[in-house]
Design an enzyme around this catalytic site. Structure first.
Site, PDB file in Angstrom:
ATOM      1  CB  ALA A  85      -0.884  -0.007   1.246  1.00  0.00           C
ATOM      2  N   GLY A 115       0.615  -5.076   0.558  1.00  0.00           N
ATOM      3  CA  GLY A 115      -0.533  -5.128  -0.351  1.00  0.00           C
ATOM      4  C   GLY A 115      -0.153  -5.636  -1.733  1.00  0.00           C
ATOM      5  CD  GLU A 124      -2.537  -7.886   2.088  1.00  0.00           C
ATOM      6  OE1 GLU A 124      -2.296  -6.686   1.854  1.00  0.00           O
ATOM      7  OE2 GLU A 124      -3.189  -8.259   3.070  1.00  0.00           O
ATOM      8  CD  GLU A 154       1.363  -5.787   5.279  1.00  0.00           C
ATOM      9  OE1 GLU A 154       2.236  -6.636   5.598  1.00  0.00           O
ATOM     10  OE2 GLU A 154       0.685  -5.859   4.246  1.00  0.00           O
TER      11      GLU A 154
HETATM   12  N1  DAK Z   1       4.506   3.504  -0.305  1.00  0.00           N
HETATM   13  C1  DAK Z   1       4.873   4.720  -0.759  1.00  0.00           C
HETATM   14  N2  DAK Z   1       6.073   4.977  -1.287  1.00  0.00           N
HETATM   15  C2  DAK Z   1       6.941   3.960  -1.372  1.00  0.00           C
HETATM   16  C3  DAK Z   1       6.630   2.659  -0.928  1.00  0.00           C
HETATM   17  C4  DAK Z   1       5.335   2.426  -0.366  1.00  0.00           C
HETATM   18  N3  DAK Z   1       4.919   1.236   0.051  1.00  0.00           N
HETATM   19  N4  DAK Z   1       7.706   1.866  -1.130  1.00  0.00           N
HETATM   20  C5  DAK Z   1       8.645   2.640  -1.697  1.00  0.00           C
HETATM   21  N5  DAK Z   1       8.190   3.908  -1.836  1.00  0.00           N
HETATM   22  C6  DAK Z   1       8.894   5.063  -2.371  1.00  0.00           C
HETATM   23  C7  DAK Z   1       9.946   5.552  -1.402  1.00  0.00           C
HETATM   24  O1  DAK Z   1       9.386   6.405  -0.434  1.00  0.00           O
HETATM   25  C8  DAK Z   1      10.874   6.281  -2.340  1.00  0.00           C
HETATM   26  O2  DAK Z   1      10.330   7.541  -2.658  1.00  0.00           O
HETATM   27  P1  DAK Z   1      11.209   8.908  -2.569  1.00  0.00           P
HETATM   28  O3  DAK Z   1      11.778   8.920  -1.199  1.00  0.00           O
HETATM   29  O4  DAK Z   1      12.259   8.713  -3.637  1.00  0.00           O
HETATM   30  O5  DAK Z   1      10.240   9.997  -2.864  1.00  0.00           O
HETATM   31  C9  DAK Z   1      10.823   5.430  -3.606  1.00  0.00           C
HETATM   32  O6  DAK Z   1       9.621   4.676  -3.521  1.00  0.00           O
HETATM   33  C10 DAK Z   1      11.974   4.449  -3.694  1.00  0.00           C
HETATM   34  O7  DAK Z   1      12.027   3.726  -2.487  1.00  0.00           O
HETATM   35  P2  DAK Z   1      13.402   3.249  -1.819  1.00  0.00           P
HETATM   36  O8  DAK Z   1      14.427   4.325  -1.982  1.00  0.00           O
HETATM   37  O9  DAK Z   1      13.104   2.808  -0.449  1.00  0.00           O
HETATM   38  O10 DAK Z   1      13.773   2.039  -2.779  1.00  0.00           O
HETATM   39  P3  DAK Z   1      14.636   0.754  -2.450  1.00  0.00           P
HETATM   40  O11 DAK Z   1      14.766   0.046  -3.750  1.00  0.00           O
HETATM   41  O12 DAK Z   1      15.871   1.112  -1.691  1.00  0.00           O
HETATM   42  O13 DAK Z   1      13.736  -0.119  -1.462  1.00  0.00           O
HETATM   43  C11 DAK Z   1      11.661  -1.236  -0.756  1.00  0.00           C
HETATM   44  C12 DAK Z   1      12.546  -0.710  -1.939  1.00  0.00           C
HETATM   45  C13 DAK Z   1      10.371  -1.720  -1.400  1.00  0.00           C
HETATM   46  C14 DAK Z   1      12.362  -2.390  -0.045  1.00  0.00           C
HETATM   47  C15 DAK Z   1      11.443  -0.076   0.250  1.00  0.00           C
HETATM   48  O14 DAK Z   1      11.024   1.094  -0.461  1.00  0.00           O
HETATM   49  C16 DAK Z   1      10.385  -0.403   1.266  1.00  0.00           C
HETATM   50  O15 DAK Z   1      10.657  -1.050   2.257  1.00  0.00           O
HETATM   51  N6  DAK Z   1       9.149   0.089   1.037  1.00  0.00           N
HETATM   52  C17 DAK Z   1       8.045  -0.045   1.970  1.00  0.00           C
HETATM   53  C18 DAK Z   1       7.543  -1.480   1.988  1.00  0.00           C
HETATM   54  C19 DAK Z   1       6.387  -1.651   2.929  1.00  0.00           C
HETATM   55  O16 DAK Z   1       6.472  -1.367   4.161  1.00  0.00           O
HETATM   56  N7  DAK Z   1       5.256  -2.137   2.420  1.00  0.00           N
HETATM   57  C20 DAK Z   1       4.105  -2.427   3.206  1.00  0.00           C
HETATM   58  C21 DAK Z   1       3.179  -1.225   3.200  1.00  0.00           C
HETATM   59  S1  DAK Z   1       1.749  -1.529   4.239  1.00  0.00           S
HETATM   60  C22 DAK Z   1      -5.767  -2.360   3.420  1.00  0.00           C
HETATM   61  C23 DAK Z   1      -5.282  -3.127   2.370  1.00  0.00           C
HETATM   62  C24 DAK Z   1      -3.927  -3.357   2.248  1.00  0.00           C
HETATM   63  C25 DAK Z   1      -3.041  -2.808   3.163  1.00  0.00           C
HETATM   64  C26 DAK Z   1      -3.509  -2.054   4.215  1.00  0.00           C
HETATM   65  C27 DAK Z   1      -4.879  -1.850   4.344  1.00  0.00           C
HETATM   66  N8  DAK Z   1      -7.180  -2.112   3.514  1.00  0.00           N
HETATM   67  C28 DAK Z   1      -8.082  -2.469   2.453  1.00  0.00           C
HETATM   68  C29 DAK Z   1      -7.702  -1.523   4.720  1.00  0.00           C
HETATM   69  C30 DAK Z   1      -1.640  -3.038   2.949  1.00  0.00           C
HETATM   70  C31 DAK Z   1      -0.703  -2.399   3.707  1.00  0.00           C
HETATM   71  C32 DAK Z   1       0.679  -2.379   3.232  1.00  0.00           C
HETATM   72  O17 DAK Z   1       1.015  -2.874   2.182  1.00  0.00           O
END
Ligand code: DAK
Length: 259
Positions: free
Chosen positions: A67, A110, A113, A133
């Protein structure tokens, strides 16, 4: 078909629709708008007899990083209660035709998912699957706790969801998450080849088979066998079943119509 900002949509070969997630600057993070575009495309594809199978990919480097965390930061409990995303996930869940996810690179939260909403996952050897998450103080919100445990069992699902650790493509294959692994540059090609094979089958038999398999998650074995029997009998009344058998007897390729 270029009316989309967060995805691209192409009819690449007969019967196959290719959806490519297209927010590389955000690692294809699934903001609400992106999810709404997928739901809209699938809604059209549901009605389109020219589409038998759908492929979802994120490209060679990343599938989706989950997400959009920046968007989520704007939400509170009340706005989440009113959130439109569950409706989009429901549209994806209810799509009746086969979906293949062609997964390279990060497939997280997500994004994972979304891949688990697909019916078949083809993974590049660089794929990494995870539910991070927990690192944000939340839990999976689009079925991750339910689909992952049904796919890989309790211990691995607990490990992934409680620790946030990622698993490799090899581990995903062993665990039954991915059906196949390929070189990353071949992931989409392999998915397209598989989609082409699937698209030649009877559209009505494909839908019934998909539903029968998904029913296995909902029912006891006895009930599932009963459902399968009814579905089998239903297909016996279709033109495609007669055509399939006639083609075999006449040593020719079947011409399925979905009737
Ligand atoms: N969201 C927004 N921006 C993201 C992002 C994300 N999930 N993942 C990466 N980015 C952005 C980074 O902020 C960065 O942007 P700038 O800083 O350049 O503006 C750019 O993408 C590049 O990211 P990185 O510099 O971090 O790139 P790397 O290759 O070094 O690392 C990475 C890639 C994917 C390992 C890292 O970016 C990372 O850890 N990202 C977050 C992963 C994460 O925590 N994902 C889970 C999110 S929570 C729901 C349904 C579903 C959900 C919730 C509710 N409902 C229906 C209620 C699901 C929740 C989730 O998925």
């Amino acid at each position: 078909m270029s009316d989309y900002s967060d995805i691209t949509v192409e009819k690449r070969q007969p019967g196959t629709l290719l959806i490519t997630l297209n927010r590389p600057e955000a690692r294809n993070a699934l903001r609400t708008h992106l999810l709404s575009e997928i739901a809209a495309v699938l809604s059209d594809a549901e009605q389109d007899d020219m589409v038998t199978c759908v492929i979802i990919t994120g490209g060679e480097k990343v599938f989706a990083a989950g997400a959009d965390v920046k968007e989520m930061a704007e939400h509170n409990a009340v706005s989440l209660w009113r959130d439109e995303r569950p409706r989009h996930w429901k549209s994806i869940r209810e799509f009746s035709k086969p979906i293949i996810a062609a997964v390279n690179g990060f497939c997280l939260g997500g994004g994972f998912e979304l891949a688990m909403h697909a019916d078949i996952i083809i993974a590049g050897s660089n794929a990494q699957f995870g539910q991070p998450e927990i690192n944000l103080g939340i839990i999976p919100g689009a079925g991750g706790t339910q689909r992952l445990v049904r796919t890989v069992g309790k211990s691995l699902a607990m490990k992934m969801i409680l620790s946030g650790e990622f698993i490799s493509a090899d581990e995903a294959l062993t665990a039954g998450i991915a059906a196949e692994i390929t070189q990353p540059e071949n992931t989409l090609r392999r998915a397209e080849k598989l989609a082409a094979t699937i698209a030649k089958k009877s559209p009505i038999a494909l839908k019934v088979a998909k539903q029968a398999i998904l029913n296995a998650y909902e029912t006891s074995l006895e009930q599932g066998l009963d459902n399968e029997r009814k579905a089998f009998l239903f297909l016996a009344a279709t033109e495609d079943r007669n055509e399939g058998i006639a083609a075999f007897m006449e040593k020719r390729s079947p011409k399925f119509t979905g009737n």
